[in-house]
Design an enzyme around this catalytic site. Structure first.
Site, PDB file in Angstrom:
ATOM      1  CD  GLN A   1      -1.690  -2.134   1.809  1.00 34.73           C
ATOM      2  OE1 GLN A   1      -0.553  -2.840   1.754  1.00 34.73           O
ATOM      3  NE2 GLN A   1      -2.525  -2.734   2.556  1.00 34.73           N
TER       4      GLN A   1
ATOM      5  CG  ASP B   1      -6.322  -0.365  10.467  1.00 31.69           C
ATOM      6  OD1 ASP B   1      -5.205  -0.036  10.269  1.00 31.69           O
ATOM      7  OD2 ASP B   1      -7.159  -0.460   9.574  1.00 31.69           O
TER       8      ASP B   1
HETATM    9  O1  MRU Z   1      -5.274  -3.347   5.220  1.00 32.25           O
HETATM   10  P1  MRU Z   1      -5.486  -1.991   4.877  1.00 32.25           P
HETATM   11  O2  MRU Z   1      -4.824  -1.482   3.627  1.00 32.25           O
HETATM   12  O3  MRU Z   1      -6.936  -1.644   5.020  1.00 32.25           O
HETATM   13  O4  MRU Z   1      -4.802  -1.041   6.160  1.00 32.25           O
HETATM   14  C1  MRU Z   1      -4.762   0.164   6.214  1.00 32.25           C
HETATM   15  C2  MRU Z   1      -4.048   0.792   7.143  1.00 32.25           C
HETATM   16  O5  MRU Z   1      -3.300   0.054   7.996  1.00 32.25           O
HETATM   17  C3  MRU Z   1      -4.087   2.257   7.484  1.00 32.25           C
HETATM   18  O6  MRU Z   1      -2.826   2.845   8.022  1.00 32.25           O
HETATM   19  C4  MRU Z   1      -5.169   2.463   8.425  1.00 32.25           C
HETATM   20  O7  MRU Z   1      -6.496   1.910   8.156  1.00 32.25           O
HETATM   21  C5  MRU Z   1      -5.411   4.103   8.341  1.00 32.25           C
HETATM   22  S1  MRU Z   1      -6.117   4.660   7.216  1.00 32.25           S
HETATM   23  C6  MRU Z   1      -6.409   6.232   7.190  1.00 32.25           C
END
Ligand code: MRU
Length: 359
Positions: free
Chosen positions: A198, A239
Protein backbone atom coordinates in the site's frame (compact mmCIF):
# COMPACT_ATOMS: atom_id res chain seq x y z
CA UNK A 1 -8.33 14.80 -4.03
CA UNK A 2 -7.41 15.30 -7.64
CA UNK A 3 -6.39 12.56 -10.09
CA UNK A 4 -5.36 13.76 -13.54
CA UNK A 5 -7.10 17.08 -12.86
CA UNK A 6 -10.40 15.43 -11.86
CA UNK A 7 -11.77 15.87 -8.33
CA UNK A 8 -12.51 12.62 -6.53
CA UNK A 9 -13.71 11.36 -3.21
CA UNK A 10 -12.91 7.71 -2.49
CA UNK A 11 -16.63 6.83 -2.34
CA UNK A 12 -19.49 8.76 -3.86
CA UNK A 13 -23.05 8.43 -5.09
CA UNK A 14 -23.54 8.01 -8.81
CA UNK A 15 -25.48 10.60 -10.81
CA UNK A 16 -28.41 8.10 -10.89
CA UNK A 17 -28.85 8.92 -7.19
CA UNK A 18 -28.62 5.37 -5.84
CA UNK A 19 -25.63 3.32 -7.06
CA UNK A 20 -22.38 3.77 -5.20
CA UNK A 21 -19.03 4.36 -6.83
CA UNK A 22 -15.54 3.66 -5.57
CA UNK A 23 -12.07 3.57 -7.09
CA UNK A 24 -10.70 0.05 -7.57
CA UNK A 25 -7.62 0.26 -5.32
CA UNK A 26 -6.30 -3.09 -6.50
CA UNK A 27 -5.68 -1.39 -9.88
CA UNK A 28 -4.12 1.84 -8.58
CA UNK A 29 -1.70 3.38 -9.42
CA UNK A 30 -1.53 1.70 -12.81
CA UNK A 31 -5.18 2.10 -13.75
CA UNK A 32 -7.74 4.58 -12.46
CA UNK A 33 -10.90 2.50 -12.65
CA UNK A 34 -14.24 3.23 -11.05
CA UNK A 35 -16.39 0.40 -9.67
CA UNK A 36 -20.17 0.50 -9.45
CA UNK A 37 -21.73 -1.05 -6.35
CA UNK A 38 -25.41 -1.98 -6.68
CA UNK A 39 -25.94 -4.30 -3.72
CA UNK A 40 -24.70 -4.79 -0.17
CA UNK A 41 -22.99 -7.95 -1.42
CA UNK A 42 -21.05 -5.87 -3.96
CA UNK A 43 -19.92 -3.59 -1.15
CA UNK A 44 -18.95 -6.57 1.03
CA UNK A 45 -16.92 -8.11 -1.79
CA UNK A 46 -15.14 -4.82 -2.51
CA UNK A 47 -14.14 -4.56 1.16
CA UNK A 48 -13.04 -8.20 1.46
CA UNK A 49 -10.95 -8.11 -1.71
CA UNK A 50 -9.54 -4.69 -0.75
CA UNK A 51 -10.78 -2.99 -3.88
CA UNK A 52 -11.71 -0.48 -1.21
CA UNK A 53 -9.66 -0.29 2.00
CA UNK A 54 -8.34 1.92 4.78
CA UNK A 55 -10.16 2.05 8.12
CA UNK A 56 -12.32 5.18 7.65
CA UNK A 57 -13.16 4.31 4.05
CA UNK A 58 -14.39 0.79 4.74
CA UNK A 59 -16.75 2.29 7.32
CA UNK A 60 -18.18 4.71 4.77
CA UNK A 61 -18.47 2.05 2.04
CA UNK A 62 -20.21 -0.36 4.44
CA UNK A 63 -22.66 2.43 5.36
CA UNK A 64 -23.48 2.91 1.68
CA UNK A 65 -23.69 -0.87 1.28
CA UNK A 66 -26.37 -0.94 3.94
CA UNK A 67 -28.19 1.86 2.13
CA UNK A 68 -28.17 -0.21 -1.07
CA UNK A 69 -29.75 -3.12 0.84
CA UNK A 70 -32.44 -0.89 2.37
CA UNK A 71 -33.84 -0.18 -1.10
CA UNK A 72 -34.76 -3.82 -1.63
CA UNK A 73 -34.89 -5.52 1.79
CA UNK A 74 -35.37 -2.95 4.58
CA UNK A 75 -36.62 -5.62 6.99
CA UNK A 76 -33.22 -7.38 6.74
CA UNK A 77 -31.44 -4.46 8.45
CA UNK A 78 -29.70 -6.41 11.21
CA UNK A 79 -28.69 -9.40 9.06
CA UNK A 80 -27.25 -7.16 6.37
CA UNK A 81 -25.33 -5.08 8.91
CA UNK A 82 -23.90 -8.30 10.37
CA UNK A 83 -22.92 -9.58 6.93
CA UNK A 84 -21.09 -6.31 6.16
CA UNK A 85 -19.51 -6.28 9.61
CA UNK A 86 -17.88 -9.68 9.03
CA UNK A 87 -15.84 -8.49 6.04
CA UNK A 88 -12.77 -7.28 7.95
CA UNK A 89 -12.14 -7.67 11.69
CA UNK A 90 -9.41 -5.25 12.77
CA UNK A 91 -10.50 -1.71 11.84
CA UNK A 92 -13.17 -0.58 14.30
CA UNK A 93 -14.50 2.04 11.86
CA UNK A 94 -16.50 -0.69 10.14
CA UNK A 95 -18.43 -1.61 13.30
CA UNK A 96 -18.67 2.06 14.26
CA UNK A 97 -20.31 3.04 10.95
CA UNK A 98 -22.69 0.07 10.93
CA UNK A 99 -23.74 0.68 14.55
CA UNK A 100 -24.43 4.33 13.69
CA UNK A 101 -26.51 3.27 10.69
CA UNK A 102 -28.50 0.68 12.66
CA UNK A 103 -29.15 3.15 15.48
CA UNK A 104 -30.64 5.60 12.98
CA UNK A 105 -32.60 3.04 10.92
CA UNK A 106 -33.90 0.46 13.40
CA UNK A 107 -36.55 2.76 14.98
CA UNK A 108 -37.99 3.62 11.53
CA UNK A 109 -40.69 1.69 9.67
CA UNK A 110 -39.10 -0.39 6.88
CA UNK A 111 -40.53 1.84 4.15
CA UNK A 112 -38.70 4.86 5.56
CA UNK A 113 -35.31 3.19 5.93
CA UNK A 114 -33.82 3.57 2.45
CA UNK A 115 -34.03 7.37 2.33
CA UNK A 116 -32.71 7.67 5.88
CA UNK A 117 -29.89 5.21 5.11
CA UNK A 118 -28.62 7.25 2.16
CA UNK A 119 -28.86 10.37 4.28
CA UNK A 120 -26.88 8.79 7.15
CA UNK A 121 -24.24 7.28 4.84
CA UNK A 122 -23.72 10.70 3.26
CA UNK A 123 -23.39 12.24 6.72
CA UNK A 124 -20.74 9.64 7.65
CA UNK A 125 -18.81 10.41 4.46
CA UNK A 126 -19.06 14.19 4.92
CA UNK A 127 -18.04 13.88 8.57
CA UNK A 128 -14.95 11.91 7.55
CA UNK A 129 -13.89 14.60 5.08
CA UNK A 130 -14.11 17.38 7.66
CA UNK A 131 -12.52 15.20 10.35
CA UNK A 132 -9.53 14.41 8.16
CA UNK A 133 -9.13 18.07 7.20
CA UNK A 134 -8.97 18.96 10.90
CA UNK A 135 -6.46 16.16 11.62
CA UNK A 136 -4.25 17.84 9.04
CA UNK A 137 -4.64 21.21 10.73
CA UNK A 138 -3.72 19.76 14.14
CA UNK A 139 -0.75 17.80 12.78
CA UNK A 140 0.66 20.66 10.74
CA UNK A 141 2.33 22.47 13.71
CA UNK A 142 4.43 19.35 14.44
CA UNK A 143 5.91 19.54 10.96
CA UNK A 144 6.14 23.34 10.93
CA UNK A 145 8.10 23.33 14.20
CA UNK A 146 10.70 20.85 12.88
CA UNK A 147 10.98 22.72 9.58
CA UNK A 148 11.51 26.01 11.45
CA UNK A 149 14.50 24.45 13.23
CA UNK A 150 15.95 22.37 10.39
CA UNK A 151 14.86 24.13 7.22
CA UNK A 152 12.95 21.07 6.10
CA UNK A 153 11.23 18.04 7.58
CA UNK A 154 11.72 14.36 6.77
CA UNK A 155 8.71 12.22 7.61
CA UNK A 156 8.52 8.45 7.50
CA UNK A 157 5.12 6.79 7.03
CA UNK A 158 3.94 3.20 6.83
CA UNK A 159 1.12 1.75 4.73
CA UNK A 160 -1.38 4.16 3.23
CA UNK A 161 -3.28 6.56 5.45
CA UNK A 162 -3.98 9.10 2.77
CA UNK A 163 -6.97 10.25 0.79
CA UNK A 164 -7.64 6.82 -0.76
CA UNK A 165 -7.85 5.27 2.72
CA UNK A 166 -10.46 7.81 3.83
CA UNK A 167 -13.21 9.67 2.01
CA UNK A 168 -10.78 12.55 1.38
CA UNK A 169 -7.54 14.15 2.71
CA UNK A 170 -6.34 11.11 4.69
CA UNK A 171 -5.24 10.91 8.31
CA UNK A 172 -1.44 10.53 8.55
CA UNK A 173 -0.96 12.20 5.17
CA UNK A 174 -3.31 15.11 5.86
CA UNK A 175 -0.71 17.11 7.89
CA UNK A 176 1.83 16.40 5.15
CA UNK A 177 -0.46 17.79 2.46
CA UNK A 178 -1.21 20.85 4.57
CA UNK A 179 2.50 21.40 5.29
CA UNK A 180 3.32 21.11 1.58
CA UNK A 181 0.51 23.51 0.70
CA UNK A 182 1.86 25.96 3.32
CA UNK A 183 5.22 26.02 1.54
CA UNK A 184 7.09 23.82 4.02
CA UNK A 185 9.83 21.67 2.51
CA UNK A 186 8.44 18.29 3.49
CA UNK A 187 9.96 15.02 2.25
CA UNK A 188 8.47 11.63 2.88
CA UNK A 189 10.07 8.22 3.27
CA UNK A 190 7.39 5.80 2.08
CA UNK A 191 7.62 2.26 3.46
CA UNK A 192 6.72 -0.14 0.67
CA UNK A 193 4.45 -2.03 3.12
CA UNK A 194 4.62 -5.65 2.11
CA UNK A 195 2.78 -7.81 1.45
CA UNK A 196 0.23 -5.69 -0.42
CA UNK A 197 2.48 -2.69 -1.00
CA UNK A 198 0.00 0.00 0.00
CA UNK A 199 2.95 2.36 0.55
CA UNK A 200 4.78 1.70 -2.71
CA UNK A 201 1.58 1.74 -4.74
CA UNK A 202 -0.93 4.03 -3.03
CA UNK A 203 0.96 6.43 -0.77
CA UNK A 204 3.59 7.05 -3.45
CA UNK A 205 0.82 7.59 -6.02
CA UNK A 206 -1.01 10.07 -3.81
CA UNK A 207 2.08 12.04 -2.81
CA UNK A 208 3.23 12.18 -6.42
CA UNK A 209 -0.17 13.43 -7.58
CA UNK A 210 0.01 16.20 -4.94
CA UNK A 211 3.58 17.13 -5.82
CA UNK A 212 5.07 16.08 -2.46
CA UNK A 213 8.72 14.94 -2.57
CA UNK A 214 8.92 11.31 -1.56
CA UNK A 215 11.13 8.23 -1.74
CA UNK A 216 9.91 4.64 -1.50
CA UNK A 217 12.06 2.43 0.73
CA UNK A 218 12.00 -1.26 1.54
CA UNK A 219 10.17 -1.94 4.77
CA UNK A 220 13.38 -2.79 6.58
CA UNK A 221 15.17 0.47 5.74
CA UNK A 222 13.49 2.65 8.38
CA UNK A 223 15.75 1.73 11.30
CA UNK A 224 18.87 2.47 9.28
CA UNK A 225 17.49 5.82 8.14
CA UNK A 226 16.66 6.77 11.70
CA UNK A 227 20.16 5.83 12.94
CA UNK A 228 21.60 8.24 10.38
CA UNK A 229 19.36 11.19 11.23
CA UNK A 230 17.32 10.93 8.04
CA UNK A 231 13.94 10.77 9.79
CA UNK A 232 12.67 13.72 11.86
CA UNK A 233 9.27 12.26 12.66
CA UNK A 234 7.17 9.16 11.97
CA UNK A 235 3.45 9.63 11.33
CA UNK A 236 1.17 6.65 10.70
CA UNK A 237 -2.56 6.04 10.56
CA UNK A 238 -4.40 3.41 12.56
CA UNK A 239 -7.20 0.87 12.37
CA UNK A 240 -8.06 0.95 16.05
CA UNK A 241 -6.88 2.88 19.11
CA UNK A 242 -7.78 1.42 22.48
CA UNK A 243 -8.91 3.11 25.67
CA UNK A 244 -5.32 3.05 26.99
CA UNK A 245 -3.87 4.35 23.70
CA UNK A 246 -2.56 1.16 22.10
CA UNK A 247 -2.51 1.40 18.31
CA UNK A 248 -3.37 -1.28 15.75
CA UNK A 249 -2.05 -0.53 12.30
CA UNK A 250 -0.63 -2.28 9.25
CA UNK A 251 1.83 -5.08 9.97
CA UNK A 252 5.31 -3.64 10.53
CA UNK A 253 4.18 -0.49 12.33
CA UNK A 254 5.32 -1.87 15.70
CA UNK A 255 8.88 -2.40 14.41
CA UNK A 256 8.98 1.21 13.22
CA UNK A 257 7.86 2.39 16.64
CA UNK A 258 10.63 0.34 18.29
CA UNK A 259 13.23 1.78 15.97
CA UNK A 260 11.86 5.30 16.53
CA UNK A 261 12.07 4.90 20.31
CA UNK A 262 15.65 3.58 20.11
CA UNK A 263 16.67 6.57 18.01
CA UNK A 264 14.74 9.31 19.80
CA UNK A 265 12.52 9.94 16.77
CA UNK A 266 8.96 11.14 17.59
CA UNK A 267 6.33 8.55 16.63
CA UNK A 268 2.87 10.07 16.09
CA UNK A 269 -0.41 8.39 15.19
CA UNK A 270 -3.25 10.17 13.38
CA UNK A 271 -6.81 9.05 13.98
CA UNK A 272 -10.39 10.17 13.53
CA UNK A 273 -12.92 9.69 16.36
CA UNK A 274 -14.35 6.71 14.47
CA UNK A 275 -11.09 4.78 15.03
CA UNK A 276 -11.15 5.14 18.82
CA UNK A 277 -12.52 2.02 20.51
CA UNK A 278 -13.04 2.73 24.23
CA UNK A 279 -14.49 -0.78 24.72
CA UNK A 280 -11.03 -2.32 24.31
CA UNK A 281 -8.09 -1.60 26.61
CA UNK A 282 -5.13 -3.93 26.02
CA UNK A 283 -4.58 -3.84 22.26
CA UNK A 284 -2.20 -6.81 22.05
CA UNK A 285 -4.55 -9.08 23.98
CA UNK A 286 -7.89 -7.85 22.71
CA UNK A 287 -7.75 -6.53 19.13
CA UNK A 288 -8.53 -9.24 16.55
CA UNK A 289 -5.77 -9.35 13.95
CA UNK A 290 -6.87 -10.18 10.44
CA UNK A 291 -5.07 -13.14 8.88
CA UNK A 292 -5.18 -12.76 5.12
CA UNK A 293 -4.46 -15.16 2.26
CA UNK A 294 -0.95 -16.59 1.96
CA UNK A 295 -1.01 -15.67 -1.75
CA UNK A 296 -0.57 -12.02 -0.77
CA UNK A 297 2.86 -12.97 0.56
CA UNK A 298 3.85 -15.49 -2.08
CA UNK A 299 2.78 -13.42 -5.10
CA UNK A 300 3.05 -9.83 -6.33
CA UNK A 301 1.11 -8.00 -9.04
CA UNK A 302 2.37 -5.17 -11.22
CA UNK A 303 2.73 -4.08 -14.83
CA UNK A 304 5.33 -5.66 -17.09
CA UNK A 305 7.37 -3.60 -19.57
CA UNK A 306 4.34 -3.47 -21.90
CA UNK A 307 2.06 -2.18 -19.14
CA UNK A 308 0.17 -5.48 -18.85
CA UNK A 309 -0.68 -6.30 -15.23
CA UNK A 310 0.91 -9.61 -14.27
CA UNK A 311 0.98 -11.69 -11.12
CA UNK A 312 4.30 -13.33 -10.29
CA UNK A 313 5.45 -15.66 -7.54
CA UNK A 314 8.25 -14.37 -5.31
CA UNK A 315 8.66 -17.26 -2.86
CA UNK A 316 10.01 -20.77 -3.29
CA UNK A 317 7.30 -23.05 -4.68
CA UNK A 318 5.76 -25.15 -1.93
CA UNK A 319 6.88 -22.95 1.00
CA UNK A 320 4.12 -22.07 3.44
CA UNK A 321 3.43 -18.39 4.09
CA UNK A 322 1.65 -16.60 6.95
CA UNK A 323 0.01 -13.24 6.57
CA UNK A 324 -1.01 -11.40 9.75
CA UNK A 325 -2.21 -8.08 8.31
CA UNK A 326 -1.88 -5.83 11.38
CA UNK A 327 0.11 -5.47 14.58
CA UNK A 328 -0.33 -3.50 17.78
CA UNK A 329 2.03 -0.78 18.97
CA UNK A 330 1.74 -0.35 22.73
CA UNK A 331 0.88 3.16 23.92
CA UNK A 332 4.26 3.52 25.66
CA UNK A 333 5.96 3.68 22.24
CA UNK A 334 3.61 6.35 20.86
CA UNK A 335 4.72 9.99 21.27
CA UNK A 336 1.18 11.25 20.81
CA UNK A 337 -2.11 11.10 18.93
CA UNK A 338 -3.32 13.59 16.32
CA UNK A 339 -7.10 13.85 16.14
CA UNK A 340 -9.71 16.20 14.73
CA UNK A 341 -10.05 17.69 18.23
CA UNK A 342 -6.37 18.33 18.73
CA UNK A 343 -3.33 16.35 19.91
CA UNK A 344 -3.06 14.29 23.05
CA UNK A 345 -0.95 11.77 24.89
CA UNK A 346 -1.54 8.11 23.94
CA UNK A 347 -3.16 7.23 27.26
CA UNK A 348 -6.57 6.95 28.85
CA UNK A 349 -6.13 10.40 30.39
CA UNK A 350 -5.16 11.89 27.04
CA UNK A 351 -8.08 10.32 25.20
CA UNK A 352 -10.52 11.18 27.97
CA UNK A 353 -9.48 14.81 27.66
CA UNK A 354 -10.41 14.89 23.97
CA UNK A 355 -13.35 12.47 23.92
CA UNK A 356 -15.03 12.74 27.37
CA UNK A 357 -18.38 11.61 25.94
CA UNK A 358 -16.91 8.25 24.91
CA UNK A 359 -16.01 7.20 28.47
O1 MRU B 1 -5.26 -3.36 5.07
P1 MRU B 1 -5.49 -1.90 4.80
O2 MRU B 1 -4.84 -1.42 3.56
O3 MRU B 1 -6.95 -1.54 4.87
O4 MRU B 1 -4.77 -1.19 6.02
C1 MRU B 1 -4.76 0.20 6.11
C2 MRU B 1 -3.98 0.72 7.24
O5 MRU B 1 -3.37 0.00 7.99
C3 MRU B 1 -4.05 2.20 7.46
O6 MRU B 1 -2.85 2.68 8.01
C4 MRU B 1 -5.21 2.50 8.42
O7 MRU B 1 -6.38 1.90 7.98
C5 MRU B 1 -5.42 3.95 8.57
S1 MRU B 1 -6.16 4.64 7.12
C6 MRU B 1 -6.47 6.26 7.39
Amino acid sequence: MKINGKNYRSVWLDADGWTVRILDQTRLPWRVEELRLETAEHAARAITTMQTRGAPLIGAVAAYGLALAMRVAPEALHETAQMLGRTRPTAINLAWALERMVARLAPLPPAARAAAAYDEAAAIADDDVETCRLIGAHGLPLLAEIAARRGRVNVLTHCNAGWVATVDYGTALSPIYQAHDAGIDVRVWVDETRPRNQGAALTAFELGAHGVKHTVVADNAGGHLMQHGEVDIVIVGTDRVTRQGDVANKIGTYLKALAARDNGVPFWVALPHSTFDPRVSDGVAEIPIEERAAEEVTHLTGPDADGVLRRVQVTAPGSAAANPAFDVTPARLVSGLITERGRCEASEAGLRGLYPEKF
